[in-house]
Design a protein around this motif. Sequence first.
Motif, short mmCIF file in Angstrom:
data_model
loop_
_atom_site.label_atom_id
_atom_site.label_comp_id
_atom_site.label_asym_id
_atom_site.label_seq_id
_atom_site.Cartn_x
_atom_site.Cartn_y
_atom_site.Cartn_z
N SER A 18 0.85 -1.18 0.00
CA SER A 18 0.00 0.00 0.00
C SER A 18 0.89 1.24 0.00
O SER A 18 1.83 1.34 0.81
CB SER A 18 -0.90 -0.01 1.24
N HIS A 25 1.47 5.64 -0.46
CA HIS A 25 0.92 6.99 -0.41
C HIS A 25 0.52 7.36 -1.84
O HIS A 25 1.25 7.03 -2.80
CB HIS A 25 1.97 7.98 0.10
N THR A 38 -9.52 0.75 -3.99
CA THR A 38 -8.49 1.46 -3.22
C THR A 38 -7.22 1.47 -4.06
O THR A 38 -6.38 0.57 -3.94
CB THR A 38 -8.24 0.77 -1.86
N GLU A 50 -4.48 2.78 -4.00
CA GLU A 50 -3.16 2.81 -3.34
C GLU A 50 -2.64 1.40 -3.06
O GLU A 50 -1.48 1.22 -2.74
CB GLU A 50 -3.24 3.55 -2.00
N ILE A 51 -3.51 0.39 -3.21
CA ILE A 51 -3.14 -0.99 -2.90
C ILE A 51 -2.79 -1.74 -4.17
O ILE A 51 -3.55 -1.74 -5.14
CB ILE A 51 -4.27 -1.70 -2.13
N LYS A 87 10.07 0.30 -0.50
CA LYS A 87 9.56 0.39 0.88
C LYS A 87 9.52 1.83 1.39
O LYS A 87 8.72 2.14 2.26
CB LYS A 87 10.34 -0.52 1.82
N PHE A 104 5.85 3.21 0.93
CA PHE A 104 4.70 2.58 1.58
C PHE A 104 3.98 3.52 2.54
O PHE A 104 4.60 4.36 3.18
CB PHE A 104 5.14 1.35 2.39
N ASN A 105 2.66 3.29 2.65
CA ASN A 105 1.89 3.96 3.70
C ASN A 105 1.38 2.96 4.74
O ASN A 105 0.65 3.31 5.65
CB ASN A 105 0.73 4.78 3.12
N ASP A 106 1.76 1.69 4.58
CA ASP A 106 1.37 0.63 5.51
C ASP A 106 2.37 -0.51 5.36
O ASP A 106 3.07 -0.61 4.34
CB ASP A 106 -0.05 0.14 5.19
N LYS A 107 2.40 -1.38 6.35
CA LYS A 107 3.30 -2.52 6.31
C LYS A 107 2.89 -3.47 5.20
O LYS A 107 1.71 -3.81 5.06
CB LYS A 107 3.26 -3.25 7.66
#
Length: 98
Positions: free
Chosen positions: A9, A11, A46, A48-49, A79, A82-85
Amino acid sequence: MFVRIVKMSFHKEHIESFLSIFEEKKTLIRASKGCTLLELYQDKTTPEIFFTYSYWEKEEDLETYRNSLLFKEVWAKTKALFNDKPLAWSVDKKVSLQ
């Protein structure tokens, strides 16, 4: 053979940067020993994913790639966006209908 699925995911402002990295490196990743397929998917609701699906002959082939300079370079650049793990799974394909 097994499938590696990675969910990432980003930004919103970094999506184009990720796509550029993927475009630049996808052929090299696919050419890695034991990699027989590489696909990139983007979530419809979504955006961003993203998901990568890669098929590998043996687990050792994936580990060799994950320890390669190519992976380390791509992962370091990716990495940071990313906005999430990220999440990853190694799965065995049980059924495929085409």
